[in-house]
Scaffold this motif. Structure first.
Motif, PDB file in Angstrom:
ATOM      1  N   ASP A  10       0.847  -1.188   0.000  1.00  0.00           N
ATOM      2  CA  ASP A  10       0.000   0.000   0.000  1.00  0.00           C
ATOM      3  C   ASP A  10       0.883   1.239   0.000  1.00  0.00           C
ATOM      4  OD1 ASP A  10       0.827  -0.569   2.703  1.00  0.00           O
ATOM      5  OD2 ASP A  10      -0.661   0.870   3.403  1.00  0.00           O
ATOM      6  N   VAL A  11       0.309   2.375  -0.343  1.00  0.00           N
ATOM      7  CA  VAL A  11       1.062   3.624  -0.422  1.00  0.00           C
ATOM      8  C   VAL A  11       0.315   4.713   0.338  1.00  0.00           C
ATOM      9  CG1 VAL A  11       2.162   5.315  -1.927  1.00  0.00           C
ATOM     10  CG2 VAL A  11       1.861   2.958  -2.730  1.00  0.00           C
ATOM     11  N   MET A  12       1.051   5.445   1.162  1.00  0.00           N
ATOM     12  CA  MET A  12       0.522   6.616   1.842  1.00  0.00           C
ATOM     13  C   MET A  12       1.174   7.853   1.233  1.00  0.00           C
ATOM     14  SD  MET A  12       0.631   5.277   5.806  1.00  0.00           S
ATOM     15  CE  MET A  12       0.092   3.616   6.243  1.00  0.00           C
ATOM     16  N   VAL A  13       0.358   8.788   0.801  1.00  0.00           N
ATOM     17  CA  VAL A  13       0.837   9.992   0.123  1.00  0.00           C
ATOM     18  C   VAL A  13       0.399  11.215   0.908  1.00  0.00           C
ATOM     19  CG1 VAL A  13       0.764  11.334  -2.015  1.00  0.00           C
ATOM     20  CG2 VAL A  13       0.568   8.829  -2.107  1.00  0.00           C
ATOM     21  N   LEU A  36      -3.458   4.740  -0.992  1.00  0.00           N
ATOM     22  CA  LEU A  36      -3.649   3.870  -2.149  1.00  0.00           C
ATOM     23  C   LEU A  36      -3.602   2.438  -1.633  1.00  0.00           C
ATOM     24  CD1 LEU A  36      -1.155   5.598  -4.641  1.00  0.00           C
ATOM     25  CD2 LEU A  36      -3.529   6.214  -4.137  1.00  0.00           C
ATOM     26  N   ALA A  37      -4.729   1.735  -1.689  1.00  0.00           N
ATOM     27  CA  ALA A  37      -4.829   0.395  -1.113  1.00  0.00           C
ATOM     28  C   ALA A  37      -5.347  -0.576  -2.152  1.00  0.00           C
ATOM     29  CB  ALA A  37      -5.754   0.403   0.100  1.00  0.00           C
ATOM     30  N   GLU A  72      -7.107   0.612  -5.535  1.00  0.00           N
ATOM     31  CA  GLU A  72      -6.528   0.337  -6.845  1.00  0.00           C
ATOM     32  C   GLU A  72      -5.361  -0.632  -6.694  1.00  0.00           C
ATOM     33  OE1 GLU A  72      -5.803   4.513  -7.666  1.00  0.00           O
ATOM     34  OE2 GLU A  72      -3.635   4.196  -7.464  1.00  0.00           O
ATOM     35  N   PRO A  73      -5.029  -1.361  -7.763  1.00  0.00           N
ATOM     36  CA  PRO A  73      -3.901  -2.298  -7.684  1.00  0.00           C
ATOM     37  C   PRO A  73      -2.608  -1.570  -7.329  1.00  0.00           C
ATOM     38  CG  PRO A  73      -5.166  -2.628  -9.703  1.00  0.00           C
ATOM     39  CD  PRO A  73      -5.667  -1.351  -9.087  1.00  0.00           C
ATOM     40  N   VAL A  74      -1.791  -2.189  -6.473  1.00  0.00           N
ATOM     41  CA  VAL A  74      -0.486  -1.634  -6.084  1.00  0.00           C
ATOM     42  C   VAL A  74       0.556  -2.712  -6.364  1.00  0.00           C
ATOM     43  CG1 VAL A  74       0.921  -0.665  -4.232  1.00  0.00           C
ATOM     44  CG2 VAL A  74      -1.555  -0.224  -4.279  1.00  0.00           C
ATOM     45  N   GLU A  75       1.357  -2.490  -7.402  1.00  0.00           N
ATOM     46  CA  GLU A  75       2.382  -3.443  -7.797  1.00  0.00           C
ATOM     47  C   GLU A  75       3.757  -2.911  -7.389  1.00  0.00           C
ATOM     48  OE1 GLU A  75       1.718  -6.357  -9.041  1.00  0.00           O
ATOM     49  OE2 GLU A  75      -0.450  -5.988  -9.260  1.00  0.00           O
ATOM     50  N   VAL A  76       4.532  -3.756  -6.708  1.00  0.00           N
ATOM     51  CA  VAL A  76       5.866  -3.359  -6.251  1.00  0.00           C
ATOM     52  C   VAL A  76       6.883  -4.377  -6.752  1.00  0.00           C
ATOM     53  CG1 VAL A  76       7.350  -3.014  -4.233  1.00  0.00           C
ATOM     54  CG2 VAL A  76       4.992  -2.193  -4.207  1.00  0.00           C
ATOM     55  N   ASP A  77       8.034  -3.874  -7.208  1.00  0.00           N
ATOM     56  CA  ASP A  77       9.104  -4.751  -7.663  1.00  0.00           C
ATOM     57  C   ASP A  77      10.413  -4.324  -7.005  1.00  0.00           C
ATOM     58  OD1 ASP A  77      10.361  -6.793  -9.370  1.00  0.00           O
ATOM     59  OD2 ASP A  77      11.288  -5.083 -10.361  1.00  0.00           O
ATOM     60  N   ALA A 109       3.957   0.738  -9.021  1.00  0.00           N
ATOM     61  CA  ALA A 109       3.049   1.139 -10.088  1.00  0.00           C
ATOM     62  C   ALA A 109       1.610   0.947  -9.641  1.00  0.00           C
ATOM     63  CB  ALA A 109       3.315   0.316 -11.355  1.00  0.00           C
ATOM     64  N   THR A 110       0.831   2.013  -9.710  1.00  0.00           N
ATOM     65  CA  THR A 110      -0.605   1.982  -9.482  1.00  0.00           C
ATOM     66  C   THR A 110      -1.238   2.883 -10.546  1.00  0.00           C
ATOM     67  OG1 THR A 110      -1.155   3.933  -8.112  1.00  0.00           O
ATOM     68  CG2 THR A 110       0.045   2.141  -7.019  1.00  0.00           C
ATOM     69  N   PRO A 111      -2.555   2.855 -10.716  1.00  0.00           N
ATOM     70  CA  PRO A 111      -3.179   3.781 -11.659  1.00  0.00           C
ATOM     71  C   PRO A 111      -2.914   5.249 -11.330  1.00  0.00           C
ATOM     72  CG  PRO A 111      -4.678   1.987 -11.179  1.00  0.00           C
ATOM     73  CD  PRO A 111      -3.519   1.828 -10.240  1.00  0.00           C
ATOM     74  N   SER A 112      -2.671   5.560 -10.063  1.00  0.00           N
ATOM     75  CA  SER A 112      -2.427   6.943  -9.654  1.00  0.00           C
ATOM     76  C   SER A 112      -0.951   7.313  -9.608  1.00  0.00           C
ATOM     77  CB  SER A 112      -3.014   7.198  -8.257  1.00  0.00           C
ATOM     78  OG  SER A 112      -4.396   7.004  -8.219  1.00  0.00           O
ATOM     79  N   LEU A 113      -0.077   6.332  -9.340  1.00  0.00           N
ATOM     80  CA  LEU A 113       1.320   6.627  -9.004  1.00  0.00           C
ATOM     81  C   LEU A 113       2.279   5.692  -9.723  1.00  0.00           C
ATOM     82  CD1 LEU A 113       3.415   8.017  -6.961  1.00  0.00           C
ATOM     83  CD2 LEU A 113       3.023   6.000  -5.539  1.00  0.00           C
TER      84      LEU A 113
END
Length: 212
Positions: free
Chosen positions: A38-41, A51-52, A73-78, A97-101
């Motif tokens: 997840d991402v906190m902005v 972003l969850a 939204e999907p949250v992809e991390v590599d 990578a997410t639809p927003s970020l």
């Protein structure tokens, strides 16, 4: 009174940008919610966005931290090379990578504190007692960081770090807008009682949440 305890094991990336946006990415290998990111902005104007990847994750996170907006939204991390490389190895990258970020961070060397933390067994790092002992030190050594505190819904949260690696560069776009270059996480992020370190970093951590 019976208490409930949740344990999350993974890593947290904390970076600032020259646009004033601060970003905190959580990548959880094990948790009661399974593996997820997840991402906190926090924008320059103080607006806080979560972003969850699912409503279940969003409900748990917003029950613990504070936000002005939530996006499912999907949250992809590599993590290139499978995670932090040896200090004498090539730089590793951390991308989101997410639809927003979209975000790409270059990871530097393990810090002296990171070497010290690696000697702490995970079972010890997960102990609320250790977090209680280290909290006064963390407040002094790492501005904005606390290792224990009160969270939402009467919860108490404890952080046990097991590694710390610097971030040396970042590129990111939020809603199509370039966020600029890497800066310290300053002012500290305001999602909960603690921020990530002021110096951009990737921290391996065991997070314990207790609800009474």
């Amino acid at each position: 009174m019976t208490s409930r305890t949740w344990t999350f094991t993974g890593r947290i990336l904390g970076v600032g940008t020259s646009s004033g946006v601060r970003l905190v990415v959580g990548v959880w290998d094990t948790s009661p919610l399974g593996s997820f990111a997840d991402v906190m902005v926090e924008r320059a104007d103080g607006h806080r966005v979560l972003l969850a990847p699912s409503r279940e994750v969003a409900d748990f996170v917003t029950g613990t931290y504070s936000f002005d907006e939530t996006r499912i939204e999907p949250v992809e991390v590599d993590l290139a090379a499978g995670g932090p490389a040896p200090t004498d190895g090539p730089p590793a990258t951390f991308s989101v990578a997410t639809p927003s970020l979209t975000l790409a961070a270059t990871l530097g060397r393990r810090t002296a504190l990171g070497w010290l933390l690696r000697g702490i067994p995970r079972r010890v790092a997960a102990s609320p007692l250790l977090s209680t002992v280290t909290d006064p030190v963390a407040r002094v050594v790492l501005r904005g960081v606390r290792t224990r505190g009160s969270a939402g819904q009467g919860r108490r949260e404890f952080y046990g770090a097991t590694d710390l690696r610097t971030v040396t560069a970042v590129t990111a776009r939020l809603d199509g807008v370039d966020l600029g270059t890497l800066t310290p996480v300053d002012p500290p992020a305001r999602f909960g009682f603690s921020s990530t370190p002021r110096r951009p970093a990737l921290t391996e951590v065991v997070t314990t949440i207790v609800e009474r």
